[in-house]
Motif scaffolding. Structure first.
Motif, PDB file in Angstrom:
ATOM      1  N   HIS A   5      -5.617   9.851  19.980  1.00 34.74           N
ATOM      2  CA  HIS A   5      -6.851   9.292  20.539  1.00 34.74           C
ATOM      3  C   HIS A   5      -6.533   8.100  21.438  1.00 34.74           C
ATOM      4  O   HIS A   5      -7.105   7.957  22.525  1.00 34.74           O
ATOM      5  N   LEU A   6      -5.636   7.223  21.010  1.00 38.97           N
ATOM      6  CA  LEU A   6      -5.282   6.051  21.812  1.00 38.97           C
ATOM      7  C   LEU A   6      -4.676   6.465  23.146  1.00 38.97           C
ATOM      8  O   LEU A   6      -4.982   5.879  24.191  1.00 38.97           O
ATOM      9  N   ILE A   7      -3.812   7.464  23.120  1.00 35.90           N
ATOM     10  CA  ILE A   7      -3.192   7.935  24.360  1.00 35.90           C
ATOM     11  C   ILE A   7      -4.242   8.513  25.291  1.00 35.90           C
ATOM     12  O   ILE A   7      -4.224   8.267  26.510  1.00 35.90           O
ATOM     13  N   ARG A   8      -5.191   9.276  24.741  1.00 38.41           N
ATOM     14  CA  ARG A   8      -6.259   9.827  25.585  1.00 38.41           C
ATOM     15  C   ARG A   8      -7.105   8.720  26.205  1.00 38.41           C
ATOM     16  O   ARG A   8      -7.642   8.876  27.302  1.00 38.41           O
ATOM     17  N   PHE A   9      -7.234   7.581  25.517  1.00 40.44           N
ATOM     18  CA  PHE A   9      -7.979   6.445  26.061  1.00 40.44           C
ATOM     19  C   PHE A   9      -7.153   5.644  27.061  1.00 40.44           C
ATOM     20  O   PHE A   9      -7.648   4.672  27.627  1.00 40.44           O
ATOM     21  N   GLY A  10      -5.890   6.016  27.268  1.00 38.75           N
ATOM     22  CA  GLY A  10      -5.086   5.357  28.274  1.00 38.75           C
ATOM     23  C   GLY A  10      -4.015   4.433  27.765  1.00 38.75           C
ATOM     24  O   GLY A  10      -3.343   3.750  28.556  1.00 38.75           O
ATOM     25  N   ALA A  11      -3.800   4.368  26.450  1.00 38.45           N
ATOM     26  CA  ALA A  11      -2.755   3.496  25.899  1.00 38.45           C
ATOM     27  C   ALA A  11      -1.368   4.022  26.272  1.00 38.45           C
ATOM     28  O   ALA A  11      -1.157   5.232  26.409  1.00 38.45           O
ATOM     29  N   ASP A  12      -0.433   3.103  26.448  1.00 39.52           N
ATOM     30  CA  ASP A  12       0.947   3.456  26.776  1.00 39.52           C
ATOM     31  C   ASP A  12       1.644   3.972  25.520  1.00 39.52           C
ATOM     32  O   ASP A  12       1.819   3.231  24.549  1.00 39.52           O
ATOM     33  N   PRO A  13       2.087   5.247  25.497  1.00 43.07           N
ATOM     34  CA  PRO A  13       2.748   5.795  24.298  1.00 43.07           C
ATOM     35  C   PRO A  13       3.973   4.999  23.869  1.00 43.07           C
ATOM     36  O   PRO A  13       4.295   4.948  22.682  1.00 43.07           O
ATOM     37  N   GLU A  14       4.663   4.354  24.843  1.00 40.57           N
ATOM     38  CA  GLU A  14       5.867   3.589  24.521  1.00 40.57           C
ATOM     39  C   GLU A  14       5.557   2.333  23.717  1.00 40.57           C
ATOM     40  O   GLU A  14       6.443   1.740  23.106  1.00 40.57           O
ATOM     41  N   LYS A  15       4.293   1.914  23.731  1.00 36.54           N
ATOM     42  CA  LYS A  15       3.910   0.696  23.026  1.00 36.54           C
ATOM     43  C   LYS A  15       3.221   0.978  21.690  1.00 36.54           C
ATOM     44  O   LYS A  15       2.714   0.066  21.051  1.00 36.54           O
ATOM     45  N   ILE A  16       3.195   2.243  21.300  1.00 41.55           N
ATOM     46  CA  ILE A  16       2.537   2.619  20.043  1.00 41.55           C
ATOM     47  C   ILE A  16       3.600   2.897  18.980  1.00 41.55           C
ATOM     48  O   ILE A  16       4.502   3.711  19.190  1.00 41.55           O
ATOM     49  N   HIS A  17       3.498   2.239  17.853  1.00 42.20           N
ATOM     50  CA  HIS A  17       4.369   2.511  16.706  1.00 42.20           C
ATOM     51  C   HIS A  17       3.585   3.338  15.688  1.00 42.20           C
ATOM     52  O   HIS A  17       2.494   2.935  15.267  1.00 42.20           O
ATOM     53  N   TYR A  18       4.133   4.461  15.304  1.00 41.74           N
ATOM     54  CA  TYR A  18       3.498   5.271  14.262  1.00 41.74           C
ATOM     55  C   TYR A  18       3.826   4.662  12.901  1.00 41.74           C
ATOM     56  O   TYR A  18       5.000   4.571  12.512  1.00 41.74           O
ATOM     57  N   HIS A  19       2.799   4.248  12.191  1.00 41.33           N
ATOM     58  CA  HIS A  19       3.003   3.654  10.870  1.00 41.33           C
ATOM     59  C   HIS A  19       1.840   4.076   9.966  1.00 41.33           C
ATOM     60  O   HIS A  19       0.768   3.491  10.018  1.00 41.33           O
ATOM     61  N   PRO A  20       2.037   5.091   9.143  1.00 37.67           N
ATOM     62  CA  PRO A  20       0.925   5.611   8.341  1.00 37.67           C
ATOM     63  C   PRO A  20       0.602   4.718   7.150  1.00 37.67           C
ATOM     64  O   PRO A  20       1.386   3.836   6.782  1.00 37.67           O
ATOM     65  N   VAL A  21      -0.548   4.945   6.562  1.00 30.84           N
ATOM     66  CA  VAL A  21      -0.869   4.323   5.281  1.00 30.84           C
ATOM     67  C   VAL A  21      -0.058   5.022   4.200  1.00 30.84           C
ATOM     68  O   VAL A  21       0.492   6.097   4.415  1.00 30.84           O
ATOM     69  N   GLY A  22       0.013   4.400   3.029  1.00 35.55           N
ATOM     70  CA  GLY A  22       0.776   5.000   1.939  1.00 35.55           C
ATOM     71  C   GLY A  22       0.156   4.688   0.603  1.00 35.55           C
ATOM     72  O   GLY A  22      -0.930   4.105   0.524  1.00 35.55           O
ATOM     73  N   ILE A  23       0.838   5.080  -0.463  1.00 36.41           N
ATOM     74  CA  ILE A  23       0.330   4.863  -1.813  1.00 36.41           C
ATOM     75  C   ILE A  23       1.425   4.279  -2.698  1.00 36.41           C
ATOM     76  O   ILE A  23       2.615   4.381  -2.391  1.00 36.41           O
ATOM     77  N   ASP A  24       0.997   3.687  -3.788  1.00 34.77           N
ATOM     78  CA  ASP A  24       1.917   3.155  -4.796  1.00 34.77           C
ATOM     79  C   ASP A  24       2.314   4.307  -5.720  1.00 34.77           C
ATOM     80  O   ASP A  24       1.526   4.747  -6.555  1.00 34.77           O
ATOM     81  N   LEU A  25       3.538   4.773  -5.569  1.00 38.96           N
ATOM     82  CA  LEU A  25       3.992   5.922  -6.353  1.00 38.96           C
ATOM     83  C   LEU A  25       4.131   5.590  -7.831  1.00 38.96           C
ATOM     84  O   LEU A  25       4.214   6.501  -8.665  1.00 38.96           O
ATOM     85  N   GLY A  26       4.143   4.314  -8.163  1.00 40.54           N
ATOM     86  CA  GLY A  26       4.178   3.949  -9.568  1.00 40.54           C
ATOM     87  C   GLY A  26       2.860   4.196 -10.273  1.00 40.54           C
ATOM     88  O   GLY A  26       2.807   4.261 -11.510  1.00 40.54           O
ATOM     89  N   ARG A  27       1.793   4.333  -9.514  1.00 42.08           N
ATOM     90  CA  ARG A  27       0.462   4.562 -10.094  1.00 42.08           C
ATOM     91  C   ARG A  27       0.098   6.040 -10.181  1.00 42.08           C
ATOM     92  O   ARG A  27      -0.722   6.430 -11.004  1.00 42.08           O
ATOM     93  N   PHE A  28       0.677   6.852  -9.314  1.00 41.20           N
ATOM     94  CA  PHE A  28       0.331   8.276  -9.283  1.00 41.20           C
ATOM     95  C   PHE A  28       1.584   9.105  -9.520  1.00 41.20           C
ATOM     96  O   PHE A  28       2.503   9.120  -8.698  1.00 41.20           O
ATOM     97  N   ALA A  29       1.615   9.791 -10.647  1.00 43.04           N
ATOM     98  CA  ALA A  29       2.755  10.635 -10.992  1.00 43.04           C
ATOM     99  C   ALA A  29       2.274  11.717 -11.944  1.00 43.04           C
ATOM    100  O   ALA A  29       1.333  11.503 -12.718  1.00 43.04           O
ATOM    101  N   PRO A  30       2.879  12.897 -11.900  1.00 41.70           N
ATOM    102  CA  PRO A  30       2.462  13.970 -12.806  1.00 41.70           C
ATOM    103  C   PRO A  30       2.843  13.663 -14.241  1.00 41.70           C
ATOM    104  O   PRO A  30       3.861  13.016 -14.514  1.00 41.70           O
TER     105      PRO A  30
END
Length: 225
Positions: A5-30
């Motif tokens: 979406h940011l790229i479609r709005f005109g953002a420079d791809p070279e200035k975008i860092h992909y950094h996803p959200v995550g979870i605490d694996l100590g809280r969720f385990a089978p």
């Protein structure tokens, strides 16, 4: 999805860092006796955790469960829905219309501890969304040892690998949802394999501790410029 979406709005791809959200694996385990759908459970428990809003497609999910039970009248199952929102009255009416009051349970909003408990008690996780970005709840479900059925929207495919850690279906496709739920019920061994793979994927890509360290490195690199 946000990066695109940011790229479609005109953002420079070279200035975008992909950094996803995550979870605490100590809280969720089978738990030791979970790790995917068990063989021949007396009652199959399917779980959804979502806000009760149109974007989450809970009406499609309820209709998919209805279709599944029409095709398998002897199947004993319980569809648990955790969450609250403006669609709640309409969803309850739909359950009444489809005569699913003995199957669908609206559990209301729950804290994280109660959500973890519900995931430990479930056999399958189901997210029939119409819109998503990167749903954390799918990470939590996979980390908890649950095979999942979800819709192919937003960045869901970054979490669930179709046919490997769960099944992805087109949004709004009631028949495909029902078919994939049934497949996981019929093949509990396959479900366990998918759950194990999903847990590994989440540990490798969405561990919050690893992501936090990476975020610090991104800031440090910026400060050095």
């Amino acid at each position: 999805a946000n990066r695109e979406h940011l790229i479609r709005f005109g953002a420079d791809p070279e200035k975008i860092h992909y950094h996803p959200v995550g979870i605490d694996l100590g809280r969720f385990a089978p738990t030791g006796d979970q790790e995917g759908a068990p063989a021949n459970p007396e009652v199959v428990r399917v779980l959804t955790v979502a806000r009760l809003v149109n974007e989450k497609g809970l009406d499609d999910g309820i209709r998919a469960v209805s279709r599944l039970l029409q095709d398998r009248p002897a199947l004993r199952m319980e569809y648990r829905i955790i969450g609250d929102g403006p669609e709640s009255p309409g969803l309850m009416r739909l359950v009444d219309e489809l005569k699913l009051g003995h199957v669908v349970r609206f559990l209301g909003p729950k804290g994280q501890g109660e959500v973890r408990r519900a995931m430990r008690e479930a056999h399958l996780f189901f997210l029939p969304s119409r819109e998503e970005v990167l749903p954390v709840v799918l990470m939590e479900a996979l980390a908890s040892g649950l095979p999942v059925v979800a819709t192919l929207v937003g960045s869901v495919a970054e979490i669930v690998r179709d046919g490997l850690s769960g099944y992805l279906v087109p949004t709004g496709d009631i028949g495909a949802m029902s078919l994939r739920l049934g497949a996981l019920i019929d093949q509990p061994g396959r479900g366990r394999e998918m759950a194990a793979q999903g847990g590994k994927d989440v540990a490798e890509r969405f561990d919050i501790r690893t992501l936090n360290r990476r975020l610090v490195q991104i800031y440090e690199a910026l400060l050095r410029k």
